[in-house]
Scaffold this active site. Sequence first.
Site, PDB file in Angstrom:
ATOM      1  N   GLU A 184       0.833  -1.206   0.000  1.00 41.31           N
ATOM      2  CA  GLU A 184       0.000   0.000   0.000  1.00 41.31           C
ATOM      3  C   GLU A 184       0.873   1.263   0.000  1.00 41.31           C
ATOM      4  OE1 GLU A 184      -2.895  -0.630   3.165  1.00 41.31           O
ATOM      5  OE2 GLU A 184      -4.113  -1.791   1.794  1.00 41.31           O
ATOM      6  N   GLU A 229      -5.313  -8.343  -1.770  1.00 45.15           N
ATOM      7  CA  GLU A 229      -6.013  -8.273  -0.487  1.00 45.15           C
ATOM      8  C   GLU A 229      -7.472  -7.981  -0.740  1.00 45.15           C
ATOM      9  OE1 GLU A 229      -4.659  -5.827   2.762  1.00 45.15           O
ATOM     10  OE2 GLU A 229      -2.559  -6.127   2.213  1.00 45.15           O
TER      11      GLU A 229
HETATM   12  C1  BG6 Z   1      -4.504  -3.408   4.455  1.00 46.21           C
HETATM   13  C2  BG6 Z   1      -3.158  -3.839   4.958  1.00 46.21           C
HETATM   14  O1  BG6 Z   1      -4.597  -2.047   4.573  1.00 46.21           O
HETATM   15  O2  BG6 Z   1      -5.627  -3.789   5.144  1.00 46.21           O
HETATM   16  C3  BG6 Z   1      -3.167  -5.021   5.886  1.00 46.21           C
HETATM   17  O3  BG6 Z   1      -2.258  -4.065   3.902  1.00 46.21           O
HETATM   18  C4  BG6 Z   1      -4.352  -4.894   6.832  1.00 46.21           C
HETATM   19  O4  BG6 Z   1      -1.940  -5.081   6.565  1.00 46.21           O
HETATM   20  C5  BG6 Z   1      -5.627  -4.898   6.011  1.00 46.21           C
HETATM   21  O5  BG6 Z   1      -4.390  -5.846   7.850  1.00 46.21           O
HETATM   22  C6  BG6 Z   1      -6.880  -4.831   6.845  1.00 46.21           C
HETATM   23  O6  BG6 Z   1      -6.798  -3.755   7.735  1.00 46.21           O
HETATM   24  P1  BG6 Z   1      -7.105  -3.973   9.273  1.00 46.21           P
HETATM   25  O7  BG6 Z   1      -6.892  -2.660   9.907  1.00 46.21           O
HETATM   26  O8  BG6 Z   1      -8.508  -4.457   9.342  1.00 46.21           O
HETATM   27  O9  BG6 Z   1      -6.143  -5.010   9.743  1.00 46.21           O
END
Ligand code: BG6
Length: 487
Positions: A192, A385
């Site tokens: 990111e 993701e």
């Molecule tokens: C992304 C990141 O922003 O979102 C991850 O690359 C992160 O590291 C994921 O865990 C979900 O965000 P969160 O705050 O729910 O863990």
Amino acid sequence: MYSKTMPTGFPKDFLWGGATAANQVEGAWNVDGKGLTTAEVVQKATDRKVMSMNEVTKESIQEAIDDQSDKRYPKRRGVDFYHHYKEDIKLFAEMGFKVYRLSIAWARIFPKGDETTPNEAGLKFYDDVFAECHKYGIEPLITISHYEMPLILTLTNNGWASRKTIADFTRYTEVLFKRYKGVVKYWLTFNEINASTWGFTGTGAVDSDLNVHDQMQLRYQALHHEFVASAIAVKQCHEIDPEAQIGSMLARMQTYANTPNPVDVRAAQLQDQLNLFFTDVQVRGEYPEYMNRYFVENGIELEMEPGDEQLLAEGKVDYLSFSYYMTTITSATDDVEQASGNLSMGGKNPYLKSSAWGWQIDPVGLRITLNEFWDRYRVPLFVVENGLGAEDKISDDGKIHDDYRIDYLRQHIEQMKEAVKDGVDLMGYTTWGCIDVISAGTSEMSKRYGFIYVDQDDEGNGSLKRMKKDSFDWYKKVIASNGEDLD
Ligand code: BG6
């Protein structure tokens, strides 16, 4: 006669899998020579609607350095993947993973960041993890820097705010490409990359004592150093292992205009440009013109060295990956209700439901984003993701019935398939937190994304036992059918 046909489903070699990050799973924060990282000075959020990951001050760092326990710092614990990786990868293999996205903790390889010789024990750990993946035919997809760096680089250089950090990073990346040549086929430079404009987690720079203008000045300068470091890494990777592919990674925030009023449409266009800026640099190899105006109007002056522009042009990535969780709406005026959550998410969209953390769920938006990216960049895309953070409960029958997660993933996979039929070149899909991890934003354990439940609470109590959720068998079926059986 026109002879091309429409794809009917996912390509045969589609890379199905899951994703995690070192600082959220590994634990073992102080073993085998590892140094303290920026992620390990972040405490659990006191309010789950606030991102604690960027709330770091010089004082809180000193407090964390003085505290040698993992009690208040959940990312020191992770879910102890360091000692469970064989069991975890076996479970990924049982689901049929073709790829597993994970990151390397920079401070395992260079504990202080500026050494000339890497820490062999750290490299050995990843040798073993990659061998375990290959044992099951799983390709590792490696993020080189996922929301962490050796803390000493924050103390000495203020992280990426200093140009000196580029040299430390390129020493690290050179070691990785040489060591894992022929072992790792897929790389990503920074997780990111746009997170650098959000603060500490992206930049490793403490800027809580600055006013808003000076913060943004520092963050865009730090980002420039990361762009240069990323471009050098791309070149190194191509030279050292021409068979490997290296990509960029963006937190995609598709935005829509609040109304058809052209002023709203224009506001949304600018908002979208401010999200696409990062990939414009990394995929096209140059700063886009619209940023010149943005920098002038916001009083941001970037220091660039001769040769930087050429490096950016030479360090274009092979593919574009992104995380996709939500969309937002943008209005030219401020009369629009804001979505409430732990990210700055813009306006609330009345057509969408939100997760318990306020993230607006929008499967169709994924198809829109995939089409826009493909049109704009013409490089292969990878959704690295996607997933639903939720509080899972163990039912009376001892199982975890996460049908809400299955629904979420099904709808997103359906839309990805539509995008493939639209002609988008999509390499793969790795769901976020395929095993429960510590949350990046809030450092909670109770915000879970996994197909595999880990018995641990927010305070770190629990047996760390792994349990399959209902979504485990569902995803196994999805992979076995190459995305055809989504029921
Ligand atoms: C992304 C990141 O922003 O979102 C991850 O690359 C992160 O590291 C994921 O865990 C979900 O965000 P969160 O705050 O729910 O863990």
